[in-house]
Design an enzyme around this catalytic site. Sequence first.
Site, PDB file in Angstrom:
ATOM      1  N   GLY A  61      68.778 114.707  23.478  1.00  0.00           N
ATOM      2  CA  GLY A  61      69.342 113.402  23.127  1.00  0.00           C
ATOM      3  C   GLY A  61      68.933 112.418  24.211  1.00  0.00           C
ATOM      4  NE  ARG A 103      62.392 116.893  24.278  1.00  0.00           N
ATOM      5  CZ  ARG A 103      63.275 116.791  23.277  1.00  0.00           C
ATOM      6  NH1 ARG A 103      64.570 116.686  23.517  1.00  0.00           N
ATOM      7  NH2 ARG A 103      62.857 116.775  22.025  1.00  0.00           N
ATOM      8  CD  GLN A 210      68.055 118.664  16.998  1.00  0.00           C
ATOM      9  OE1 GLN A 210      67.827 119.094  15.866  1.00  0.00           O
ATOM     10  NE2 GLN A 210      67.082 118.336  17.827  1.00  0.00           N
ATOM     11  CG  ASP A 251      64.712 110.247  20.712  1.00  0.00           C
ATOM     12  OD1 ASP A 251      65.180 110.391  19.566  1.00  0.00           O
ATOM     13  OD2 ASP A 251      64.988 110.983  21.671  1.00  0.00           O
ATOM     14  CG  ASN A 261      66.476 109.142  15.692  1.00  0.00           C
ATOM     15  OD1 ASN A 261      66.863 109.399  16.840  1.00  0.00           O
ATOM     16  ND2 ASN A 261      67.175 109.502  14.636  1.00  0.00           N
ATOM     17  CE  LYS A 262      65.018 115.719  16.852  1.00  0.00           C
ATOM     18  NZ  LYS A 262      63.905 116.287  17.657  1.00  0.00           N
TER      19      LYS A 262
HETATM   20  O1  MRU Z   1      65.014 116.489  20.142  1.00  0.00           O
HETATM   21  P1  MRU Z   1      66.328 115.831  20.458  1.00  0.00           P
HETATM   22  O2  MRU Z   1      67.500 116.632  20.027  1.00  0.00           O
HETATM   23  O3  MRU Z   1      66.398 115.409  21.913  1.00  0.00           O
HETATM   24  O4  MRU Z   1      66.326 114.500  19.591  1.00  0.00           O
HETATM   25  C1  MRU Z   1      67.440 113.658  19.678  1.00  0.00           C
HETATM   26  C2  MRU Z   1      67.411 112.531  18.734  1.00  0.00           C
HETATM   27  O5  MRU Z   1      66.475 112.320  18.003  1.00  0.00           O
HETATM   28  C3  MRU Z   1      68.596 111.600  18.775  1.00  0.00           C
HETATM   29  O6  MRU Z   1      68.852 111.065  17.527  1.00  0.00           O
HETATM   30  C4  MRU Z   1      68.310 110.454  19.747  1.00  0.00           C
HETATM   31  O7  MRU Z   1      67.902 110.957  20.998  1.00  0.00           O
HETATM   32  C5  MRU Z   1      69.480 109.580  19.943  1.00  0.00           C
HETATM   33  S1  MRU Z   1      70.738 110.355  20.917  1.00  0.00           S
HETATM   34  C6  MRU Z   1      71.974 109.267  21.187  1.00  0.00           C
END
Ligand code: MRU
Length: 361
Positions: A61, A103, A210, A251, A261-262
């Site tokens: 996140g 990352r 997630q 992100d 975003n994801k």
């Molecule tokens: O791969 P992740 O679990 O780090 O991806 C997270 C996301 O895509 C979240 O939606 C994003 O970081 C926003 S968190 C407030």
Amino acid sequence: MRNSIQREVERFLSPAFRTIQWKGDHLVLLDQRRLPKDEVYLELRTPEEVASAIRDLVVRGAPAIGVTAAMGMALAARSARTRGTKEFLESLDKHYHLLMRSRPTAVNLRWALERQRRRIEALAGSDPDEIQAALEEEALRIFEEDVLTNVAIGEHGAQVVPSDACILTHCNAGALATAGYGTALGVVRSAYRQGKVQMVFADETRPFLQGSRLTAWELQKDGIPVTVITDNMAGHFLQRGEITLIIVGADRIAQNGDVANKIGTYSLAVLAKENQVPFYVAAPLSTFDGTLESGDRIPIEERNGEEVLLWEDMRLAPAGVTARYPAFDITPNQLITGIITEKGVIRPPLKERIRKLLVEE
Ligand code: MRU
């Protein structure tokens, strides 16, 4: 002053769990790979352990990654403080780069590490103990600001939530993805407190799950009604009018409002447009990348395809087949109804309004 901020922050953290805890000489992270089955807390003492934890998704996140990396720099300073100043600064620089590489997509990582770098630069000529104390203080400040920023996002966002809302969210943008409270789930928390939320639909979010493992877990802990759906069911529920609005996190957001975003967020935004359902992104200003004009320049993390083919020890496809795993996608700005920030809701034209906001900052 400091104590009153701490008390204020504490009010908004879940009594049931803590995502990130600073313990002075180490960091404690809730291991998100093991939820919901096991609630395990890991102790991290070195910046190398912190970088691995970010890369391996112990913590994930965008805002949570930034807070954790800032604490990683405080640990880097602690472990090198007995060396001479030159060696100490070289060690900090090495760990800054190590953490930066952990990352690639979430810009909050760079944002938090740059804040730490600026603290180091401002203290040029000071001794290692002083720099170590400053990095620790800055990390705690980033943590506290994150919680209060999320609360502000929650308050602004609750205004766009109508009564009896059924809110669809993707991935986890909650207390587990931040220092606490959450961005998209911060809006859910504030709107729920105002009695407006009938149901939260959580997309399962393949392949790391997630949504089903983390979003459902933290909402259940807080007593907020949640229904898990697989990612491919979203269109069905949108078409039938069972979803009032969609709220996701981010992100990285480019100057023109394109959002990374994801993976799967883009498909949801297209489905929202097709079904005339509002599509909101909730994110702090630390998620905006003022250096990128549009989303096509945002680096998309490509994880190992094996993570798609395996769930723990179970193989989900025939041995020998290959898989791809882009971890994020880009949602073009024209599909976004509004971006909910700590300063208020940005509505189209996003490009002009984001530019103005970033200049004011
Ligand atoms: O791969 P992740 O679990 O780090 O991806 C997270 C996301 O895509 C979240 O939606 C994003 O970081 C926003 S968190 C407030």
